[in-house]
Motif scaffolding. Structure first.
Motif, PDB file in Angstrom:
ATOM      1  N   GLU A 133     -16.256  34.734 -66.304  1.00 44.53           N
ATOM      2  CA  GLU A 133     -14.911  35.018 -66.800  1.00 44.53           C
ATOM      3  C   GLU A 133     -13.928  33.885 -66.500  1.00 44.53           C
ATOM      4  O   GLU A 133     -12.767  33.947 -66.889  1.00 44.53           O
ATOM      5  N   GLY A 134     -14.384  32.875 -65.768  1.00 43.78           N
ATOM      6  CA  GLY A 134     -13.520  31.748 -65.439  1.00 43.78           C
ATOM      7  C   GLY A 134     -12.562  32.010 -64.298  1.00 43.78           C
ATOM      8  O   GLY A 134     -11.571  31.299 -64.139  1.00 43.78           O
ATOM      9  N   LEU A 135     -12.871  33.027 -63.482  1.00 42.89           N
ATOM     10  CA  LEU A 135     -11.982  33.376 -62.375  1.00 42.89           C
ATOM     11  C   LEU A 135     -12.349  32.687 -61.066  1.00 42.89           C
ATOM     12  O   LEU A 135     -11.529  32.624 -60.151  1.00 42.89           O
ATOM     13  N   LEU A 136     -13.570  32.194 -60.958  1.00 42.60           N
ATOM     14  CA  LEU A 136     -13.971  31.474 -59.758  1.00 42.60           C
ATOM     15  C   LEU A 136     -14.925  30.360 -60.123  1.00 42.60           C
ATOM     16  O   LEU A 136     -15.521  30.357 -61.200  1.00 42.60           O
ATOM     17  N   THR A 137     -15.033  29.418 -59.197  1.00 44.36           N
ATOM     18  CA  THR A 137     -16.018  28.351 -59.332  1.00 44.36           C
ATOM     19  C   THR A 137     -17.021  28.481 -58.201  1.00 44.36           C
ATOM     20  O   THR A 137     -16.675  28.901 -57.090  1.00 44.36           O
ATOM     21  N   ARG A 138     -18.242  28.134 -58.510  1.00 49.71           N
ATOM     22  CA  ARG A 138     -19.339  28.150 -57.546  1.00 49.71           C
ATOM     23  C   ARG A 138     -19.724  26.708 -57.297  1.00 49.71           C
ATOM     24  O   ARG A 138     -20.086  25.990 -58.235  1.00 49.71           O
ATOM     25  N   THR A 139     -19.626  26.274 -56.049  1.00 47.47           N
ATOM     26  CA  THR A 139     -19.946  24.898 -55.700  1.00 47.47           C
ATOM     27  C   THR A 139     -21.155  24.893 -54.771  1.00 47.47           C
ATOM     28  O   THR A 139     -21.131  25.529 -53.714  1.00 47.47           O
ATOM     29  N   VAL A 140     -22.201  24.172 -55.191  1.00 45.97           N
ATOM     30  CA  VAL A 140     -23.413  24.034 -54.376  1.00 45.97           C
ATOM     31  C   VAL A 140     -23.365  22.653 -53.740  1.00 45.97           C
ATOM     32  O   VAL A 140     -23.283  21.637 -54.430  1.00 45.97           O
ATOM     33  N   HIS A 141     -23.396  22.608 -52.415  1.00 41.97           N
ATOM     34  CA  HIS A 141     -23.380  21.356 -51.675  1.00 41.97           C
ATOM     35  C   HIS A 141     -24.821  20.949 -51.391  1.00 41.97           C
ATOM     36  O   HIS A 141     -25.632  21.779 -50.968  1.00 41.97           O
TER      37      HIS A 141
END
Length: 118
Positions: free
Chosen positions: A66-74
């Motif tokens: 929905e574009g409400l959060l971003t998921r960042t994989v380090h």
């Protein structure tokens, strides 16, 4: 301001659209936790307690879609994954805060905030 049923219901109805996005069980609570800042999956799981891993994963994927959060994989071993609200997600802060105020003001007799979170 009047809050009756809109003449046209469906996707054009703002309330219905909002509920489609944030109305699923646990979704609003995930947003509440992320409003405090970036969180890892384990942080969210610990804060929410009773949510199943499957449900939490589904809610995070839904909010990302929905574009409400971003998921960042380090790129670390083990991998570190963080979730952060987008500006679009942060814009729900006023709604979540209003829900919190309403819930606190309309708590059942004898109930405490701690008992409701358990």
């Amino acid at each position: 301001m009047k809050y009756g049923r809109a003449a046209s219901s469906g996707p054009e109805c703002g309330v219905e659209r909002t509920l489609t996005v944030i109305g699923g069980k646990w979704t609003t609570l995930v947003l509440r936790e992320l409003l405090a800042g970036t969180r890892r999956y384990s942080d969210l799981k610990r804060a929410l307690g009773r949510v199943s891993p499957k449900t939490l994963t589904e809610r995070l994927r839904h909010l990302e879609a929905e574009g409400l959060l971003t998921r960042t994989v380090h790129a670390e071993v083990p991998p570190r994954v963080e979730y952060t609200l987008t500006p679009h997600g942060e814009s729900l802060g006023e709604i979540i805060a209003a829900m919190g105020r309403w819930g606190a003001a309309h708590r059942p007799a004898g109930a405490t905030a701690e008992a409701e979170r358990a």
